[in-house]
Design a protein around this motif. Structure first.
Motif, PDB file in Angstrom:
ATOM      1  N   GLU A 220      18.863 -11.994  56.535  1.00 36.72           N
ATOM      2  CA  GLU A 220      19.273 -11.011  55.528  1.00 36.72           C
ATOM      3  C   GLU A 220      20.590 -11.386  54.872  1.00 36.72           C
ATOM      4  O   GLU A 220      20.771 -11.211  53.663  1.00 36.72           O
ATOM      5  CB  GLU A 220      19.373  -9.626  56.158  1.00 36.72           C
ATOM      6  CG  GLU A 220      19.840  -8.534  55.206  1.00 36.72           C
ATOM      7  CD  GLU A 220      18.896  -8.311  54.023  1.00 36.72           C
ATOM      8  OE1 GLU A 220      19.384  -7.868  52.963  1.00 36.72           O
ATOM      9  OE2 GLU A 220      17.689  -8.607  54.156  1.00 36.72           O
ATOM     10  N   GLU A 221      21.531 -11.945  55.654  1.00 35.35           N
ATOM     11  CA  GLU A 221      22.822 -12.307  55.071  1.00 35.35           C
ATOM     12  C   GLU A 221      22.666 -13.438  54.047  1.00 35.35           C
ATOM     13  O   GLU A 221      23.414 -13.504  53.066  1.00 35.35           O
ATOM     14  CB  GLU A 221      23.837 -12.692  56.149  1.00 35.35           C
ATOM     15  CG  GLU A 221      23.459 -13.883  57.007  1.00 35.35           C
ATOM     16  CD  GLU A 221      22.676 -13.512  58.260  1.00 35.35           C
ATOM     17  OE1 GLU A 221      22.667 -14.327  59.207  1.00 35.35           O
ATOM     18  OE2 GLU A 221      22.090 -12.411  58.291  1.00 35.35           O
ATOM     19  N   VAL A 222      21.694 -14.312  54.270  1.00 34.51           N
ATOM     20  CA  VAL A 222      21.416 -15.385  53.316  1.00 34.51           C
ATOM     21  C   VAL A 222      20.836 -14.799  52.033  1.00 34.51           C
ATOM     22  O   VAL A 222      21.215 -15.190  50.918  1.00 34.51           O
ATOM     23  CB  VAL A 222      20.456 -16.422  53.916  1.00 34.51           C
ATOM     24  CG1 VAL A 222      20.026 -17.448  52.865  1.00 34.51           C
ATOM     25  CG2 VAL A 222      21.114 -17.137  55.096  1.00 34.51           C
ATOM     26  N   VAL A 223      19.927 -13.849  52.156  1.00 33.13           N
ATOM     27  CA  VAL A 223      19.325 -13.197  50.992  1.00 33.13           C
ATOM     28  C   VAL A 223      20.403 -12.481  50.171  1.00 33.13           C
ATOM     29  O   VAL A 223      20.434 -12.591  48.941  1.00 33.13           O
ATOM     30  CB  VAL A 223      18.229 -12.203  51.426  1.00 33.13           C
ATOM     31  CG1 VAL A 223      17.689 -11.437  50.215  1.00 33.13           C
ATOM     32  CG2 VAL A 223      17.090 -12.937  52.129  1.00 33.13           C
ATOM     33  N   LYS A 224      21.302 -11.776  50.846  1.00 39.51           N
ATOM     34  CA  LYS A 224      22.377 -11.071  50.138  1.00 39.51           C
ATOM     35  C   LYS A 224      23.285 -12.043  49.395  1.00 39.51           C
ATOM     36  O   LYS A 224      23.681 -11.798  48.253  1.00 39.51           O
ATOM     37  CB  LYS A 224      23.188 -10.239  51.132  1.00 39.51           C
ATOM     38  CG  LYS A 224      22.464  -9.018  51.661  1.00 39.51           C
ATOM     39  CD  LYS A 224      23.345  -8.241  52.627  1.00 39.51           C
ATOM     40  CE  LYS A 224      22.641  -6.994  53.142  1.00 39.51           C
ATOM     41  NZ  LYS A 224      23.490  -6.256  54.128  1.00 39.51           N
ATOM     42  N   ARG A 225      23.616 -13.157  50.065  1.00 42.14           N
ATOM     43  CA  ARG A 225      24.497 -14.140  49.440  1.00 42.14           C
ATOM     44  C   ARG A 225      23.829 -14.745  48.207  1.00 42.14           C
ATOM     45  O   ARG A 225      24.452 -14.922  47.157  1.00 42.14           O
ATOM     46  CB  ARG A 225      24.829 -15.243  50.453  1.00 42.14           C
ATOM     47  CG  ARG A 225      26.027 -16.105  50.026  1.00 42.14           C
ATOM     48  CD  ARG A 225      26.255 -17.247  50.992  1.00 42.14           C
ATOM     49  NE  ARG A 225      25.937 -16.907  52.371  1.00 42.14           N
ATOM     50  CZ  ARG A 225      25.538 -17.793  53.271  1.00 42.14           C
ATOM     51  NH1 ARG A 225      25.372 -19.064  52.927  1.00 42.14           N
ATOM     52  NH2 ARG A 225      25.280 -17.424  54.513  1.00 42.14           N
ATOM     53  N   LEU A 226      22.520 -15.038  48.327  1.00 45.13           N
ATOM     54  CA  LEU A 226      21.805 -15.618  47.193  1.00 45.13           C
ATOM     55  C   LEU A 226      21.672 -14.605  46.059  1.00 45.13           C
ATOM     56  O   LEU A 226      21.827 -14.951  44.886  1.00 45.13           O
ATOM     57  CB  LEU A 226      20.424 -16.096  47.632  1.00 45.13           C
ATOM     58  CG  LEU A 226      19.573 -16.730  46.530  1.00 45.13           C
ATOM     59  CD1 LEU A 226      20.265 -17.949  45.933  1.00 45.13           C
ATOM     60  CD2 LEU A 226      18.188 -17.105  47.058  1.00 45.13           C
ATOM     61  N   ARG A 227      21.386 -13.364  46.398  1.00 45.80           N
ATOM     62  CA  ARG A 227      21.255 -12.321  45.360  1.00 45.80           C
ATOM     63  C   ARG A 227      22.527 -12.222  44.524  1.00 45.80           C
ATOM     64  O   ARG A 227      22.478 -12.199  43.291  1.00 45.80           O
ATOM     65  CB  ARG A 227      20.925 -10.980  46.010  1.00 45.80           C
ATOM     66  CG  ARG A 227      20.704  -9.864  44.998  1.00 45.80           C
ATOM     67  CD  ARG A 227      20.380  -8.543  45.693  1.00 45.80           C
ATOM     68  NE  ARG A 227      19.127  -8.614  46.421  1.00 45.80           N
ATOM     69  CZ  ARG A 227      19.023  -8.447  47.746  1.00 45.80           C
ATOM     70  NH1 ARG A 227      20.110  -8.214  48.480  1.00 45.80           N
ATOM     71  NH2 ARG A 227      17.848  -8.507  48.332  1.00 45.80           N
ATOM     72  N   GLN A 228      23.670 -12.186  45.182  1.00 45.25           N
ATOM     73  CA  GLN A 228      24.930 -12.094  44.457  1.00 45.25           C
ATOM     74  C   GLN A 228      25.187 -13.344  43.627  1.00 45.25           C
ATOM     75  O   GLN A 228      25.651 -13.276  42.484  1.00 45.25           O
ATOM     76  CB  GLN A 228      26.096 -11.871  45.425  1.00 45.25           C
ATOM     77  CG  GLN A 228      27.413 -11.593  44.724  1.00 45.25           C
ATOM     78  CD  GLN A 228      27.341 -10.385  43.807  1.00 45.25           C
ATOM     79  OE1 GLN A 228      26.967  -9.277  44.231  1.00 45.25           O
ATOM     80  NE2 GLN A 228      27.677 -10.583  42.529  1.00 45.25           N
ATOM     81  N   ALA A 229      24.849 -14.514  44.189  1.00 48.65           N
ATOM     82  CA  ALA A 229      25.040 -15.769  43.459  1.00 48.65           C
ATOM     83  C   ALA A 229      24.187 -15.791  42.195  1.00 48.65           C
ATOM     84  O   ALA A 229      24.638 -16.245  41.129  1.00 48.65           O
ATOM     85  CB  ALA A 229      24.693 -16.953  44.360  1.00 48.65           C
ATOM     86  N   LEU A 230      22.957 -15.274  42.282  1.00 44.87           N
ATOM     87  CA  LEU A 230      22.087 -15.260  41.114  1.00 44.87           C
ATOM     88  C   LEU A 230      22.587 -14.305  40.043  1.00 44.87           C
ATOM     89  O   LEU A 230      22.500 -14.589  38.843  1.00 44.87           O
ATOM     90  CB  LEU A 230      20.655 -14.895  41.526  1.00 44.87           C
ATOM     91  CG  LEU A 230      19.915 -15.952  42.343  1.00 44.87           C
ATOM     92  CD1 LEU A 230      18.583 -15.408  42.850  1.00 44.87           C
ATOM     93  CD2 LEU A 230      19.684 -17.214  41.516  1.00 44.87           C
ATOM     94  N   LEU A 231      23.117 -13.166  40.466  1.00 46.83           N
ATOM     95  CA  LEU A 231      23.669 -12.216  39.498  1.00 46.83           C
ATOM     96  C   LEU A 231      24.883 -12.799  38.781  1.00 46.83           C
ATOM     97  O   LEU A 231      25.175 -12.436  37.639  1.00 46.83           O
ATOM     98  CB  LEU A 231      24.039 -10.910  40.199  1.00 46.83           C
ATOM     99  CG  LEU A 231      22.872 -10.135  40.836  1.00 46.83           C
ATOM    100  CD1 LEU A 231      23.384  -8.875  41.511  1.00 46.83           C
ATOM    101  CD2 LEU A 231      21.796  -9.798  39.815  1.00 46.83           C
ATOM    102  N   ASP A 232      25.578 -13.730  39.453  1.00 44.55           N
ATOM    103  CA  ASP A 232      26.758 -14.366  38.862  1.00 44.55           C
ATOM    104  C   ASP A 232      26.424 -15.637  38.076  1.00 44.55           C
ATOM    105  O   ASP A 232      27.289 -16.162  37.364  1.00 44.55           O
ATOM    106  CB  ASP A 232      27.757 -14.732  39.973  1.00 44.55           C
ATOM    107  CG  ASP A 232      28.332 -13.512  40.680  1.00 44.55           C
ATOM    108  OD1 ASP A 232      28.297 -12.419  40.090  1.00 44.55           O
ATOM    109  OD2 ASP A 232      28.806 -13.662  41.829  1.00 44.55           O
ATOM    110  N   PHE A 233      25.199 -16.124  38.203  1.00 44.91           N
ATOM    111  CA  PHE A 233      24.833 -17.445  37.682  1.00 44.91           C
ATOM    112  C   PHE A 233      25.057 -17.570  36.181  1.00 44.91           C
ATOM    113  O   PHE A 233      25.506 -18.607  35.676  1.00 44.91           O
ATOM    114  CB  PHE A 233      23.376 -17.751  38.035  1.00 44.91           C
ATOM    115  CG  PHE A 233      22.937 -19.166  37.799  1.00 44.91           C
ATOM    116  CD1 PHE A 233      23.816 -20.239  37.945  1.00 44.91           C
ATOM    117  CD2 PHE A 233      21.611 -19.442  37.447  1.00 44.91           C
ATOM    118  CE1 PHE A 233      23.388 -21.551  37.747  1.00 44.91           C
ATOM    119  CE2 PHE A 233      21.183 -20.744  37.252  1.00 44.91           C
ATOM    120  CZ  PHE A 233      22.073 -21.800  37.390  1.00 44.91           C
TER     121      PHE A 233
END
Length: 272
Positions: A220-233
């Motif tokens: 789950e922590e990986v999913v959260k980190r990726l979600r935020q990274a994508l929103l910032d992309f």
């Protein structure tokens, strides 16, 4: 034990742990809406961004057709997927979790040769229409729209199925169909040499953009980190270049309302 073997074991113990057990790469599957070479050209920058953001190797893969991609998704062969919107909902029902969705809309466009006498959907009676994959949301929305115009496959029109939206797009120029229905995103990216030889006669209703989903085995922590990274992309130089090439515009959260809207388009799978 020989002296040489002792030395070899000694060197192994001195190696960093990262070299002794390199992590298995995350497998990032993208649904085959264009050719494999185009998918790699379009989405390798995104896979690289995944890798940098997660500090974990990522392998970009696809499948030869929609059916194979859906089966591989169901079998859990991908850690992450970027897929057609309704296939994202289907994946969620199979245990995948929401990450983000693209801000563009998925929409079909009807195109014909510029010298064709076809001007509107009502001119399609007796004609041949090429589209990609009956499971595709563009196919489903177009077929539904044509039925509203009294156009039914096998009765007063003929629908032929192409392997990808890209293949379908060129069917009128190859003399294989009177009209093609393809993704408006691909149409906008088509070079002028071919685009100038065709013209638009209609569009399907719009649907939500591509969905990015994570398999339940991904922490789950990986999913959260990726979600935020994508929103910032979109706010990075790499992201600006990526969205310019792909036309996806940016990423945003996936809402419950989006999933509810998509529900009718997975019946083709759930009733099987």
């Amino acid at each position: 034990m020989s002296f040489l073997r002792c030395c070899m074991w000694g060197l192994i113990f001195l190696l960093p742990a990262s070299e002794l057990a390199a992590p298995s790469p995350y497998v990032f599957g993208i649904f085959p809406y264009v050719t494999t070479s185009q998918l790699i050209r379009f989405h390798k920058p995104l896979a690289d961004y995944f890798e940098t953001s997660l500090q974990h190797p990522v392998t970009l893969v696809t499948a030869p057709d929609f059916h194979t991609f859906v089966n591989r998704t169901r079998k859990g062969q991908y850690d992450f997927i970027m897929t057609a919107p309704h296939l994202g909902l289907l994946a969620e029902k199979q245990g995948y979790r929401r990450v983000a969705m693209s801000q563009h809309t998925v929409q079909g466009i009807y195109i014909t040769r510029r010298d064709s006498g076809i001007r509107a959907l009502d001119d399609l009676r007796g004609k041949v229409i090429t589209m990609a994959a009956r499971e595709a949301i563009i196919f489903q929305t177009a077929e539904q729209q044509m039925r509203q115009h009294g156009l039914v496959d096998g009765e007063n029109i003929t629908i032929r199925v192409a392997r990808t939206h890209n293949n379908a797009m060129f069917a009128p120029l190859r003399g294989e169909a009177d009209v093609a229905v393809t993704g408006i995103l691909l149409w906008r990216k088509l070079g002028h040499a071919n685009r100038d030889r065709m013209r638009e006669i209609g569009r399907t209703p719009p649907a939500p953009g591509f969905l990015l989903m994570a398999h339940s085995r991904v922490p789950e922590e990986v999913v959260k980190r990726l979600r935020q990274a994508l929103l910032d992309f979109a706010h990075t130089p790499q992201g600006e270049a990526y969205f310019h090439v792909t036309g996806l515009r940016g990423f945003q959260p996936i809402s419950d309302a989006t999933m509810q809207w998509l529900a009718p388009y997975i019946r083709i799978y759930t009733r099987q």
